[in-house]
Design a protein around this motif. Structure first.
Motif, PDB file in Angstrom:
ATOM      1  N   HIS A 189       0.779  -1.075   0.047  1.00  0.00           N
ATOM      2  CA  HIS A 189       0.086  -0.127  -0.245  1.00  0.00           C
ATOM      3  C   HIS A 189       0.762   1.248  -0.035  1.00  0.00           C
ATOM      4  CE1 HIS A 189      -3.885  -1.920   0.599  1.00  0.00           C
ATOM      5  NE2 HIS A 189      -3.432  -2.636   1.463  1.00  0.00           N
ATOM      6  N   LEU A 190       2.294   1.146   0.120  1.00  0.00           N
ATOM      7  CA  LEU A 190       3.034   2.165   0.082  1.00  0.00           C
ATOM      8  C   LEU A 190       2.912   3.140  -1.125  1.00  0.00           C
ATOM      9  CD1 LEU A 190       5.077   4.095   1.531  1.00  0.00           C
ATOM     10  CD2 LEU A 190       6.649   2.434   0.292  1.00  0.00           C
ATOM     11  N   SER A 191       3.086   2.604  -2.254  1.00  0.00           N
ATOM     12  CA  SER A 191       2.965   3.596  -3.474  1.00  0.00           C
ATOM     13  C   SER A 191       1.837   4.237  -3.767  1.00  0.00           C
ATOM     14  CB  SER A 191       3.270   2.826  -4.674  1.00  0.00           C
ATOM     15  OG  SER A 191       4.646   2.253  -4.542  1.00  0.00           O
ATOM     16  N   THR A 192       0.601   3.537  -3.478  1.00  0.00           N
ATOM     17  CA  THR A 192      -0.520   4.349  -3.672  1.00  0.00           C
ATOM     18  C   THR A 192      -0.856   5.490  -2.598  1.00  0.00           C
ATOM     19  OG1 THR A 192      -3.143   3.965  -3.633  1.00  0.00           O
ATOM     20  CG2 THR A 192      -1.920   2.468  -2.537  1.00  0.00           C
ATOM     21  N   THR A 193      -0.348   4.998  -1.470  1.00  0.00           N
ATOM     22  CA  THR A 193      -0.594   6.284  -0.380  1.00  0.00           C
ATOM     23  C   THR A 193       0.175   7.419  -0.738  1.00  0.00           C
ATOM     24  OG1 THR A 193      -1.045   4.079   1.251  1.00  0.00           O
ATOM     25  CG2 THR A 193      -0.554   6.515   2.130  1.00  0.00           C
ATOM     26  N   ALA A 194       1.394   6.985  -0.824  1.00  0.00           N
ATOM     27  CA  ALA A 194       2.615   8.045  -1.353  1.00  0.00           C
ATOM     28  C   ALA A 194       2.247   8.948  -2.533  1.00  0.00           C
ATOM     29  CB  ALA A 194       3.986   7.428  -1.190  1.00  0.00           C
ATOM     30  N   ILE A 195       2.059   8.279  -3.624  1.00  0.00           N
ATOM     31  CA  ILE A 195       1.854   9.019  -4.725  1.00  0.00           C
ATOM     32  C   ILE A 195       0.242   9.664  -4.901  1.00  0.00           C
ATOM     33  CG2 ILE A 195       1.330   8.686  -7.478  1.00  0.00           C
ATOM     34  CD1 ILE A 195       3.112   6.173  -7.197  1.00  0.00           C
ATOM     35  N   GLY A 196      -0.693   8.848  -4.154  1.00  0.00           N
ATOM     36  CA  GLY A 196      -1.844   9.806  -4.081  1.00  0.00           C
ATOM     37  C   GLY A 196      -1.699  11.110  -3.023  1.00  0.00           C
ATOM     38  N   SER A 197      -1.066  10.739  -1.774  1.00  0.00           N
ATOM     39  CA  SER A 197      -1.054  12.056  -1.288  1.00  0.00           C
ATOM     40  C   SER A 197      -0.310  13.244  -1.682  1.00  0.00           C
ATOM     41  CB  SER A 197      -0.225  11.363  -0.003  1.00  0.00           C
ATOM     42  OG  SER A 197       0.061  12.489   0.912  1.00  0.00           O
ATOM     43  N   SER A 198       0.800  12.826  -2.353  1.00  0.00           N
ATOM     44  CA  SER A 198       1.691  13.776  -3.110  1.00  0.00           C
ATOM     45  C   SER A 198       0.773  14.327  -4.268  1.00  0.00           C
ATOM     46  CB  SER A 198       2.870  13.348  -3.801  1.00  0.00           C
ATOM     47  OG  SER A 198       3.681  14.310  -4.575  1.00  0.00           O
ATOM     48  N   LEU A 199       0.057  13.676  -5.012  1.00  0.00           N
ATOM     49  CA  LEU A 199      -1.009  14.451  -5.954  1.00  0.00           C
ATOM     50  C   LEU A 199      -1.955  15.351  -5.267  1.00  0.00           C
ATOM     51  CD1 LEU A 199      -1.574  11.464  -8.312  1.00  0.00           C
ATOM     52  CD2 LEU A 199      -0.103  13.305  -8.906  1.00  0.00           C
ATOM     53  N   TYR A 200      -2.414  14.931  -4.122  1.00  0.00           N
ATOM     54  CA  TYR A 200      -3.322  15.784  -3.310  1.00  0.00           C
ATOM     55  C   TYR A 200      -2.683  17.191  -2.968  1.00  0.00           C
ATOM     56  CZ  TYR A 200      -6.769  16.711   0.170  1.00  0.00           C
ATOM     57  OH  TYR A 200      -7.767  17.273   1.073  1.00  0.00           O
ATOM     58  N   LYS A 201      -1.543  17.147  -2.641  1.00  0.00           N
ATOM     59  CA  LYS A 201      -0.864  18.326  -2.252  1.00  0.00           C
ATOM     60  C   LYS A 201      -0.513  19.106  -3.671  1.00  0.00           C
ATOM     61  CE  LYS A 201       1.109  15.739   1.646  1.00  0.00           C
ATOM     62  NZ  LYS A 201       0.191  15.917   2.846  1.00  0.00           N
ATOM     63  N   LEU A 202      -0.106  18.578  -4.580  1.00  0.00           N
ATOM     64  CA  LEU A 202       0.285  19.210  -5.705  1.00  0.00           C
ATOM     65  C   LEU A 202      -0.953  19.905  -6.516  1.00  0.00           C
ATOM     66  CD1 LEU A 202       2.685  16.305  -7.340  1.00  0.00           C
ATOM     67  CD2 LEU A 202       3.083  18.660  -6.765  1.00  0.00           C
ATOM     68  N   TYR A 203      -2.113  19.156  -6.660  1.00  0.00           N
ATOM     69  CA  TYR A 203      -3.320  19.960  -6.883  1.00  0.00           C
ATOM     70  C   TYR A 203      -3.690  20.901  -6.183  1.00  0.00           C
ATOM     71  CZ  TYR A 203      -3.712  16.838 -11.075  1.00  0.00           C
ATOM     72  OH  TYR A 203      -3.717  16.349 -12.333  1.00  0.00           O
ATOM     73  N   THR A 204      -3.679  20.674  -4.687  1.00  0.00           N
ATOM     74  CA  THR A 204      -3.884  21.695  -3.765  1.00  0.00           C
ATOM     75  C   THR A 204      -3.121  23.115  -4.142  1.00  0.00           C
ATOM     76  OG1 THR A 204      -4.582  20.219  -2.112  1.00  0.00           O
ATOM     77  CG2 THR A 204      -4.277  22.362  -1.231  1.00  0.00           C
ATOM     78  N   ALA A 205      -1.881  22.818  -4.239  1.00  0.00           N
ATOM     79  CA  ALA A 205      -0.836  24.088  -4.563  1.00  0.00           C
ATOM     80  C   ALA A 205      -1.317  24.752  -5.930  1.00  0.00           C
ATOM     81  CB  ALA A 205       0.495  23.570  -4.696  1.00  0.00           C
ATOM     82  N   LEU A 206      -1.868  24.015  -6.742  1.00  0.00           N
ATOM     83  CA  LEU A 206      -2.239  24.471  -7.933  1.00  0.00           C
ATOM     84  C   LEU A 206      -3.580  25.177  -8.133  1.00  0.00           C
ATOM     85  CD1 LEU A 206      -0.771  22.118 -10.617  1.00  0.00           C
ATOM     86  CD2 LEU A 206       0.080  24.257  -9.928  1.00  0.00           C
ATOM     87  N   GLY A 207      -4.204  25.187  -6.906  1.00  0.00           N
ATOM     88  CA  GLY A 207      -5.504  25.953  -6.685  1.00  0.00           C
ATOM     89  C   GLY A 207      -6.775  25.218  -6.736  1.00  0.00           C
TER      90      GLY A 207
END
Ligand code: ARG
Length: 565
Positions: free
Chosen positions: A130-148
């Motif tokens: 479950h590491l990859s889905t958690t790490a990648i998903g969480s990073s995408l969460y933060k990236l999209y948040t940064a983009l508004g």
């Protein structure tokens, strides 16, 4: 910052659409050949000249100024040199002014992205898979948040299926609440395994399990209570790990949430004539698309994983009106996603094109790095704990006087584990090795954290002299190391967009490694702290900007940067 590519595009007098012209301009890899390059090959046909001749002609027509100071025609390329002092101070001012917000953007304003990630299974241990889905998903969460964007993080819990009937039977026979409270999911797993062993000689167990599953579905009180108990135990363990990994969710509506929401979508598919009967089951035939049929209702009337995903996608569209819905799930499920996306498309739902399967490869551990006492699974918690313990050893050895070593070790250990899932193109299979991910000199999170801490300590060392009102001497920045570093810092905002839109956090990881390496070269070549305060203050701007970008980049990967290490 000035839009150098656009400025250059406006200077090139070529028979091409502006947008295409712009897209052809690239940063040069080698500063000796200028800062931006434009290839002329594409123009040969239209202009009826060789690329070499075109480059020469176009170069002679370029108007130089204060921003674009030199142009050269080399082997069919136009090489542009910008005013480098201007460029460097531009980048530094931008980063320092934006601070934590550097790289943020408004492109996503008013838009919503759903990200389905981690999506754990109830009664199952949270393992390294479950590491990859958690790490990648969480990073995408933060990236999209940064983009508004407005981001909805969804943990689509695996909390439905006949296995929960088995779980109840097993629990009633061999389990008790106190032990499960104490030992958690490991105990649930133990009795579940026992069920499968006993089932072989006692087929009546299978029948009982089926009955209990029907009871769960019908909302029987005892069945519901037991099921909720299992769910609470599993989630308590998982939430602990999420907290350590800086991971958050806005919804835990999983498979069982859609139990009573499948009939309408099924009826819609029937009405559109998409469903056919096949040996008593209801399927959508996908032969025209070279796929096996998508099974939606079994002959005994029960639903499937795909049925619940179809209901979930429709529900999410209604609830959140997403612009995109991402599913961060291993490539083993490629077919499942292709199938149900296709079914929604065939149903005429135009937004089906906005569903994206973000697939990734497998993580395995190097042999022998971890014993698998508890059956065949390696628990993520054990991996994190071991990484943190090793980080503590390293820190204690390197910096025995450091305050709050424990906290720093947690940040370093967790960072190393997260980074291992984010450093490579996500589709690659990876092998996790403790020594590699914790190598402070390697291409690792600890290396990035260490470099960030070095930036902090330089700023601290400069102390008050930094704020003395002495103008920075920009000549101190006129060197290849500073230029290289500033180019990388300037590339960060675009990297944030690329990482988000290509669903590839490794674009950020790779840039951060380049930045840290470029910074360390700068640091070796140029003394930062010096008696010449004007020179020092100019170089401190580079230090501050680098620290800011590293910290922000790490945060977008879900990794904390300790102030000191
Ligand atoms: N629980 C599933 C698994 O562990 C992942 C669910 C992914 N999300 C989805 N909507 N299908 O394999």
């Amino acid at each position: 910052m000035l839009d150098y590519k656009k400025i250059i595009a406006n200077k090139i007098n070529a028979p091409l659409e502006k947008a295409e012209l712009l897209s052809l301009i690239t940063e040069t890899a080698d500063d000796a050949f200028g800062d931006y390059a434009f290839p002329c090959f594409r123009l040969a046909k239209e202009m009826r000249m060789s690329p070499v001749a075109i480059a020469e002609k176009l170069a002679s027509e370029i108007q130089l100024d204060n921003i674009i100071v030199k142009v050269q025609a080399v082997n069919g390329y136009l090489n542009f040199f910008v005013n480098r002092q201007g460029f460097i101070s531009d980048v530094l001012t931008d980063v320092i002014k934006a601070g934590k917000k550097y790289g943020n953007d408004k492109v996503g304003k008013g838009k919503t992205v759903c990200i389905d990630y981690s999506s754990v299974n109830i009664c199952k241990s949270f393992h390294i898979g479950h590491l990859s889905t958690t790490a990648i998903g969480s990073s995408l969460y933060k990236l999209y948040t940064a983009l508004g964007y407005k981001v909805i993080g969804i943990n689509h819990l695996g909390d439905y299926g006949t296995q929960f009937g088995k779980m109840i039977v097993a629990f009633k026979l061999w389990g008790d609440k106190a032990t499960v409270e104490k030992l958690g999911v490991a105990e649930l797993q133990r009795i579940y395994v026992k069920f499968h062993q006993e089932e072989v000689d006692h087929p009546e167990l299978t029948e009982q399990a089926r009955e209990w599953f029907v009871k769960i579905e019908k909302g029987d009180q005892e069945a519901q209570e037991l099921f909720e108990f299992f769910k609470r135990i599993t989630l308590a363990e998982v939430m602990n790990i999420y907290k350590r990994l800086n991971v958050r969710f806005d919804s835990f509506n999983g498979e069982s949430f859609f139990n009573d929401k499948m009939e309408a979508p099924l009826q819609m598919l029937r009405d559109k004539g998409l469903i056919t009967e096949s040996q008593g089951a209801q399927v959508v035939d996908l032969a025209d698309y070279n796929m096996p049929p998508c099974l939606l209702v079994k002959s005994d009337g029960s639903s499937l994983y795909a049925t619940r995903d179809i209901a979930a996608a429709i529900w999410r569209k209604q609830e959140y009106n997403f612009d995109k819905c991402l599913y961060v799930v291993a490539y083993q499920q490629n077919l499942h996603f292709k199938q149900f996306f296709k079914v929604l498309e065939l149903a005429g739902l135009t937004w089906a094109k906005d569903l994206v399967h973000v697939a990734f490869g497998m993580v395995s551990l190097e042999d022998g790095s971890m014993s698998t006492r508890k059956g065949n699974v390696v628990l993520l918690k054990d991996v994190i704990d071991k990484a943190v313990a090793k980080a503590l050893d390293i820190i204690t050895e390197k910096n025995p006087n450091l305050n709050n070593k424990k906290k720093v070790a947690e940040q370093v250990g967790v960072g190393a584990v997260l980074f291992s899932a984010l450093e490579n193109s996500k589709i690659k299979d990876i092998t996790f090795t403790f020594d590699r991910v914790l190598n402070f000199d390697g291409e690792t999170a600890p290396y990035l954290q260490y470099t960030t801490a070095r930036c902090n300590s330089l700023l601290e060392k400069a102390g008050a002299s930094r704020h003395a009102k002495i103008a920075p001497d920009i000549n101190a920045l006129d060197n290849p190391e500073t230029l290289r570093l500033c180019k990388l810092l300037g590339a960060f905002p675009q990297a944030v967009k690329d990482a988000a839109f290509k669903y590839e956090p490794s674009i950020i990881s790779a840039l951060l490694i380049d930045i840290a390496q470029a910074f360390n070269r700068f640091y070796i070549e140029h003394r930062v702290i010096s008696d010449n305060i004007a020179e020092q203050n100019a170089r401190l701007q580079v230090v501050e900007a680098t620290g800011t970008v590293l910290k922000k980049g790490l945060a977008l990967l879900g990794i904390d940067a300790p102030d000191k290490m």
